[in-house]
Design a protein around this motif. Structure first.
Motif, PDB file in Angstrom:
ATOM      1  N   GLN A  53      95.280  64.954  34.036  1.00 36.32           N
ATOM      2  CA  GLN A  53      95.385  64.473  32.651  1.00 36.32           C
ATOM      3  C   GLN A  53      95.372  62.947  32.649  1.00 36.32           C
ATOM      4  N   ALA A  54      94.613  62.398  31.709  1.00 36.50           N
ATOM      5  CA  ALA A  54      94.584  60.951  31.495  1.00 36.50           C
ATOM      6  C   ALA A  54      94.705  60.692  30.002  1.00 36.50           C
ATOM      7  N   VAL A  55      95.056  59.458  29.666  1.00 38.39           N
ATOM      8  CA  VAL A  55      95.223  59.055  28.267  1.00 38.39           C
ATOM      9  C   VAL A  55      94.372  57.819  28.033  1.00 38.39           C
ATOM     10  N   ALA A  56      93.805  57.704  26.823  1.00 45.27           N
ATOM     11  CA  ALA A  56      93.006  56.529  26.471  1.00 45.27           C
ATOM     12  C   ALA A  56      93.391  56.036  25.086  1.00 45.27           C
ATOM     13  N   ILE A  57      93.243  54.738  24.881  1.00 44.18           N
ATOM     14  CA  ILE A  57      93.444  54.116  23.568  1.00 44.18           C
ATOM     15  C   ILE A  57      92.110  53.545  23.123  1.00 44.18           C
ATOM     16  N   VAL A  58      91.635  53.966  21.940  1.00 43.98           N
ATOM     17  CA  VAL A  58      90.331  53.529  21.437  1.00 43.98           C
ATOM     18  C   VAL A  58      90.427  53.344  19.928  1.00 43.98           C
ATOM     19  N   SER A  59      89.727  52.364  19.404  1.00 43.02           N
ATOM     20  CA  SER A  59      89.665  52.161  17.957  1.00 43.02           C
ATOM     21  C   SER A  59      89.104  53.388  17.257  1.00 43.02           C
ATOM     22  N   ILE A  60      89.718  53.755  16.140  1.00 47.20           N
ATOM     23  CA  ILE A  60      89.223  54.866  15.320  1.00 47.20           C
ATOM     24  C   ILE A  60      87.753  54.652  14.969  1.00 47.20           C
ATOM     25  N   ASP A  61      87.385  53.434  14.651  1.00 47.41           N
ATOM     26  CA  ASP A  61      86.018  53.153  14.238  1.00 47.41           C
ATOM     27  C   ASP A  61      85.025  53.349  15.371  1.00 47.41           C
ATOM     28  N   ASP A  62      85.452  53.161  16.609  1.00 44.89           N
ATOM     29  CA  ASP A  62      84.585  53.450  17.746  1.00 44.89           C
ATOM     30  C   ASP A  62      84.540  54.942  18.046  1.00 44.89           C
ATOM     31  N   LEU A  63      85.628  55.634  17.783  1.00 43.75           N
ATOM     32  CA  LEU A  63      85.696  57.064  18.089  1.00 43.75           C
ATOM     33  C   LEU A  63      84.804  57.902  17.189  1.00 43.75           C
ATOM     34  N   LEU A  64      84.897  57.649  15.880  1.00 43.80           N
ATOM     35  CA  LEU A  64      84.295  58.553  14.906  1.00 43.80           C
ATOM     36  C   LEU A  64      82.865  58.153  14.563  1.00 43.80           C
ATOM     37  N   GLY A  65      82.158  59.048  13.920  1.00 36.79           N
ATOM     38  CA  GLY A  65      80.809  58.745  13.461  1.00 36.79           C
ATOM     39  C   GLY A  65      79.750  59.383  14.342  1.00 36.79           C
ATOM     40  N   ALA A  66      78.523  59.342  13.830  1.00 35.75           N
ATOM     41  CA  ALA A  66      77.414  60.015  14.506  1.00 35.75           C
ATOM     42  C   ALA A  66      77.134  59.438  15.888  1.00 35.75           C
ATOM     43  N   HIS A  67      77.418  58.159  16.088  1.00 37.12           N
ATOM     44  CA  HIS A  67      77.158  57.526  17.385  1.00 37.12           C
ATOM     45  C   HIS A  67      78.455  57.041  18.032  1.00 37.12           C
ATOM     46  N   GLY A  68      79.557  57.693  17.685  1.00 38.43           N
ATOM     47  CA  GLY A  68      80.851  57.282  18.198  1.00 38.43           C
ATOM     48  C   GLY A  68      81.126  57.794  19.598  1.00 38.43           C
ATOM     49  N   TYR A  69      82.255  57.361  20.135  1.00 38.94           N
ATOM     50  CA  TYR A  69      82.626  57.724  21.497  1.00 38.94           C
ATOM     51  C   TYR A  69      82.863  59.228  21.646  1.00 38.94           C
ATOM     52  N   LEU A  70      83.378  59.884  20.605  1.00 33.53           N
ATOM     53  CA  LEU A  70      83.615  61.322  20.692  1.00 33.53           C
ATOM     54  C   LEU A  70      82.296  62.075  20.841  1.00 33.53           C
ATOM     55  N   GLU A  71      81.276  61.676  20.092  1.00 34.82           N
ATOM     56  CA  GLU A  71      79.966  62.303  20.223  1.00 34.82           C
ATOM     57  C   GLU A  71      79.402  62.066  21.617  1.00 34.82           C
ATOM     58  N   ALA A  72      79.633  60.870  22.149  1.00 34.97           N
ATOM     59  CA  ALA A  72      79.151  60.564  23.498  1.00 34.97           C
ATOM     60  C   ALA A  72      79.836  61.451  24.536  1.00 34.97           C
ATOM     61  N   LEU A  73      81.127  61.709  24.339  1.00 35.35           N
ATOM     62  CA  LEU A  73      81.838  62.606  25.254  1.00 35.35           C
ATOM     63  C   LEU A  73      81.254  64.017  25.204  1.00 35.35           C
ATOM     64  N   LYS A  74      80.943  64.496  24.016  1.00 38.62           N
ATOM     65  CA  LYS A  74      80.332  65.819  23.890  1.00 38.62           C
ATOM     66  C   LYS A  74      79.005  65.881  24.631  1.00 38.62           C
ATOM     67  N   GLU A  75      78.221  64.800  24.524  1.00 40.60           N
ATOM     68  CA  GLU A  75      76.926  64.755  25.204  1.00 40.60           C
ATOM     69  C   GLU A  75      77.091  64.774  26.722  1.00 40.60           C
ATOM     70  N   ARG A  76      78.253  64.355  27.214  1.00 39.68           N
ATOM     71  CA  ARG A  76      78.509  64.351  28.656  1.00 39.68           C
ATOM     72  C   ARG A  76      79.188  65.627  29.124  1.00 39.68           C
ATOM     73  N   GLY A  77      79.278  66.622  28.239  1.00 38.29           N
ATOM     74  CA  GLY A  77      79.801  67.919  28.639  1.00 38.29           C
ATOM     75  C   GLY A  77      81.274  68.145  28.375  1.00 38.29           C
ATOM     76  N   TYR A  78      81.928  67.237  27.643  1.00 36.11           N
ATOM     77  CA  TYR A  78      83.329  67.440  27.300  1.00 36.11           C
ATOM     78  C   TYR A  78      83.439  68.300  26.038  1.00 36.11           C
ATOM     79  N   ALA A  79      84.437  69.149  26.007  1.00 35.03           N
ATOM     80  CA  ALA A  79      84.808  69.869  24.787  1.00 35.03           C
ATOM     81  C   ALA A  79      85.838  69.024  24.062  1.00 35.03           C
ATOM     82  N   VAL A  80      85.551  68.657  22.824  1.00 33.02           N
ATOM     83  CA  VAL A  80      86.393  67.728  22.089  1.00 33.02           C
ATOM     84  C   VAL A  80      87.077  68.424  20.927  1.00 33.02           C
ATOM     85  N   GLU A  81      88.379  68.232  20.826  1.00 32.33           N
ATOM     86  CA  GLU A  81      89.164  68.834  19.761  1.00 32.33           C
ATOM     87  C   GLU A  81      89.921  67.752  19.005  1.00 32.33           C
ATOM     88  N   SER A  82      89.866  67.804  17.682  1.00 36.92           N
ATOM     89  CA  SER A  82      90.535  66.829  16.837  1.00 36.92           C
ATOM     90  C   SER A  82      92.031  67.137  16.759  1.00 36.92           C
TER      91      SER A  82
END
Length: 341
Positions: free
Chosen positions: A307-336
């Motif tokens: 387990q690891a923890v990260a701190i990221v700006s909400i504005d970088d996380l969300l949106g069509a080109h955000g970090y969460l979408e990038a994680l999904k593209e790398r094979g991560y399952a993402v849950e809000s």
């Protein structure tokens, strides 16, 4: 002799223009200056925050805290969830950030300092009245009187720096404050649990910083659009900033998903990154580069720790080109935090 970095101040300051875009309504008409501004109401007391996003891959978990600026000034953040997450974490990824430094020695950095004087000012002694259309300047005077007051120094600023000053003073009067305490609190909790803190930094070295500063002082920026949208939307921005700040504090994730500010943010960032000086030193590539470095750091931290923890700006996380979408593209399952994807 102690060596210390003297940052090339102009470009980090310009990047702060992204703050101006918070919750902007691109289609909002100019405000009716005859209507008094109502002070936004922000929550106070102990609040839970937004919860943690969860990204999992191959049985390993990354928990992500999305941060927001500004936040309610009188809020106390309840840290139980992040404390529990860090208690079982092997690494904490700090917020990704950029440093722009002169590629010179100690004395070269000292010699650079005089050239930074007046870097916010418009070239050739121009004023805001000279730099923006007359109707935009008239609206600027109205909002300046409301939020900044009689300060004449700002009239010498480039439009984008004047917009930053407007934003800063307006936020101070709205019951909001910058959110640096959130990151400091998380770092202190990580230290308490003995969790390694991983810096995610992109350092851009400028080979001839004195020439870059001089070129910037002589150059013009296409920042009138950013300035215009900033002053036309400032009242709506404050109301929306307060609403988003309250949403962060109370854990209302749905209300944080607000992309209305995208057009203004793009206008402000383009004013910074599309200029000739920025292009020459590589500033235009920074957003993509820092995003790629964060994703690489995530892969390493998740592979090395259950387990690891990260701190990221909400504005970088969300949106069509955000970090969460990038994680999904790398094979991560993402849950809000609210249970959705």
């Amino acid at each position: 002799m102690r060596h210390f970095p003297v940052r090339l101040l102009v470009f980090p300051a310009l990047l702060c223009s992204a703050w101006l875009a918070t919750a902007a309504r691109a289609q909002t008409p100019p405000p009716d200056t005859s209507v008094p501004t109502l002070e936004a109401v922000t929550v106070s007391g102990e609040q839970p925050g937004p919860g943690l996003w969860r990204a999992t891959r191959d049985g390993h978990t990354l928990l992500i805290l999305g941060t927001l600026t500004p936040l309610p000034r009188k809020m106390t953040w309840k840290t139980d969830e992040i404390d529990e997450a860090l208690a079982h974490a092997g690494a904490l990824l700090m917020p990704p950030h950029v440093e722009i430094k002169p590629n010179t020695g100690f004395f070269g950095r000292l010699a650079l300092l005089p050239s930074l004087i007046g870097v916010r000012n418009a070239p050739d002694g121009a004023t805001l009245k000279d730099s923006v259309p007359a109707d935009v300047y008239a609206r600027w005077l109205a909002v300046k009187a409301r939020y900044i007051g009689s300060d004449r120094g700002v009239e010498r600023y480039r439009p984008i720096f004047a917009a930053i000053e407007l934003y800063k003073d307006a936020v101070k009067k709205s019951g909001l404050a910058r959110s640096g305490d959130i990151t400091r609190t998380v770092a202190a909790l990580a230290k308490k649990h003995g969790v390694a803190q991983v810096e995610v930094t992109y350092t851009l070295l400028v080979d001839d910083p004195r020439a870059a500063v001089k070129a910037f002082k002589r150059s013009t920026l296409d920042d009138v659009s950013c300035f215009t949208q900033s002053i036309d939307n400032i009242d709506a921005q404050l109301a929306d900033m307060a609403a988003r700040a309250n949403a962060w504090a109370t854990g209302d994730v749905a209300a944080l998903r607000d992309d209305r500010r995208a057009k203004q943010r793009l206008a402000c960032l383009n004013a910074v990154t599309e200029g000739g000086v920025a292009q020459r030193i590589g500033l235009a590539d920074v957003p993509g580069t820092i995003r790629a470095r964060w994703l690489t750091a995530v892969d390493a931290a998740v592979a090395a720790n259950t387990q690891a923890v990260a701190i990221v700006s909400i504005d970088d996380l969300l949106g069509a080109h955000g970090y969460l979408e990038a994680l999904k593209e790398r094979g991560y399952a993402v849950e809000s935090p609210d249970g959705g994807e």
